[in-house]
Design a protein around this motif. Structure first.
Motif, mmCIF file in Angstrom:
data_model
loop_
_atom_site.group_PDB
_atom_site.id
_atom_site.type_symbol
_atom_site.label_atom_id
_atom_site.label_comp_id
_atom_site.label_asym_id
_atom_site.label_seq_id
_atom_site.Cartn_x
_atom_site.Cartn_y
_atom_site.Cartn_z
ATOM 1 N N THR A 156 -5.333 -14.720 -90.624
ATOM 2 C CA THR A 156 -6.715 -14.424 -90.218
ATOM 3 C C THR A 156 -7.407 -15.683 -89.747
ATOM 4 O O THR A 156 -6.875 -16.777 -89.882
ATOM 5 N N ARG A 173 -10.704 -14.125 -81.599
ATOM 6 C CA ARG A 173 -9.677 -14.315 -82.635
ATOM 7 C C ARG A 173 -9.440 -13.023 -83.417
ATOM 8 O O ARG A 173 -8.298 -12.704 -83.766
ATOM 9 N N GLU A 174 -10.510 -12.269 -83.679
ATOM 10 C CA GLU A 174 -10.345 -11.005 -84.396
ATOM 11 C C GLU A 174 -9.557 -10.009 -83.544
ATOM 12 O O GLU A 174 -8.669 -9.315 -84.036
ATOM 13 N N VAL A 193 -16.357 -7.761 -80.460
ATOM 14 C CA VAL A 193 -15.179 -8.231 -81.195
ATOM 15 C C VAL A 193 -14.865 -9.665 -80.775
ATOM 16 O O VAL A 193 -14.535 -9.917 -79.613
ATOM 17 N N HIS A 252 -5.990 -11.003 -83.529
ATOM 18 C CA HIS A 252 -5.385 -10.677 -84.826
ATOM 19 C C HIS A 252 -4.962 -9.209 -84.860
ATOM 20 O O HIS A 252 -3.840 -8.875 -85.268
ATOM 21 N N ARG A 253 -5.838 -8.310 -84.436
ATOM 22 C CA ARG A 253 -5.521 -6.871 -84.425
ATOM 23 C C ARG A 253 -4.345 -6.582 -83.487
ATOM 24 O O ARG A 253 -3.479 -5.755 -83.790
#
Length: 325
Positions: free
Chosen positions: A325, A303-304, A300, A307-308
């Motif tokens: 995003t 940044r992802e 992962v 974001h989550r």
């Protein structure tokens, strides 16, 4: 001896990482018992799992003698993740932190040894202290202040590692040591004092994001799903370790704050506050061993994962925010 994975006891299973471990094991078909004193964990973290007939929760302080524990079935495996883990918690609970690293780990080892179970200790990158070797390999012995305000956590984990290896050498206990680097994600407490939940909470409330020290000190941050995958890969292996589990992508603390500010869309400033005593200036794992021996590496992107995590905190806070995003 029970079959590997037949009944996994997760000590500290109601904590942030522990609850994700319980969830992954349960969804993989294992029978799981979560053992937790709820000192820093929360029953809410495992509430969604309690409807399964393969999942039990035992409220238990593992620093107490085992004869004082509530009864539960013998384990095939023991995953020991119990400990206050944030500076705010272990400085508020210094003796409890030392006890769980010492007495708690020995009791967990006694349990595993008695039943021929494999024990995996979730240790920490904090055993490296403020490192003079960079990136940190498992062969590095560390640079730790044994009497500083962070020492109760650092030395509790260093002692726990020594205890695990002593049981392995003297009794042949099947053990493994994971050195977990900074992990983040859903189910972190908003008030636990760690960098990412602090920044997210401040951003959602429209407050300045407070960076300790210069903000140029570095961290590697690993999304919780990846950390859990690493822990379970180590558990399923025959490796003793120690094995570093973390994200080798190094970022400054200021950059993490700026990423969160961008994701939340806040106009809050990024400001500085005095740095913490003995705060490591660089932190990044060498994960060559995990890659080669376990076939594991983080999947992962930071940044992802952020974001989550921002989305989860926003939902919990009732915020109308839709993370960028």
């Amino acid at each position: 001896m029970a079959v590997r994975g037949e009944h996994v006891v997760v000590i500290g299973g109601a904590g942030f990482v522990g609850s994700h471990v319980c969830e992954r094991l349960l969804h993989s078909g294992h029978r799981v018992t979560c053992v937790d004193s709820l000192l820093t964990g929360s029953a809410d973290n495992v509430a969604a799992l309690r409807g399964s007939d393969r999942f039990d929760v035992v409220c238990c302080d593992i620093t107490l003698p085992p004869e004082k524990w509530p009864p539960f079935d013998p384990p095939s495996d023991v995953l020991h993740l119990a400990s206050p883990a944030s500076p705010k918690d272990y400085q508020r609970l210094p003796l409890a932190t030392l006890r769980v690293g010492a007495r708690g780990t020995e009791h967990a080892l006694e349990l595993a040894t008695r039943h021929g179970a494999r024990l995996v200790l979730s240790s920490t990158s904090e055993v490296y202290g403020d490192p003079v070797e960079h990136p940190q390999r498992e062969t590095y012995w560390g640079n730790v202040n044994p009497i500083g305000p962070r020492s109760v956590y650092d030395e509790a984990k260093r002692y726990a590692e020594a205890l695990v290896m002593a049981y392995h050498r003297e009794y042949g206990t099947d053990v493994a040591i994971a050195r977990v680097f900074n992990t983040y994600g859903p189910r972190m407490r908003a008030d636990d004092g760690r960098m990412i939940p602090n920044f997210i909470t401040q951003a959602l409330r429209g407050r300045p994001l407070t960076v300790a020290g210069t903000g140029e000190q570095t961290r590697s941050v690993c999304y919780v799903d990846d950390t859990v995958s690493g822990l379970l890969a180590l558990w399923r292996s025959d490796l003793t370790g120690p094995v570093n589990l973390g994200n080798p992508h190094e970022m400054t603390v200021r950059h993490v704050a700026e990423q969160i500010r961008d994701l939340t869309g806040t106009t809050s400033a990024v400001t500085t506050v005095p740095g913490a005593v003995d705060d490591p200036q660089r932190r990044c794992p060498d994960i060559t061993l995990a890659r080669t021996a376990l076939g594991w590496q983080p999947e992962v992107p930071p940044r992802e994962g952020l974001h989550r995590t921002v989305a989860w905190f926003a939902t919990r806070a009732g915020s109308p925010l839709t993370p960028r995003t």
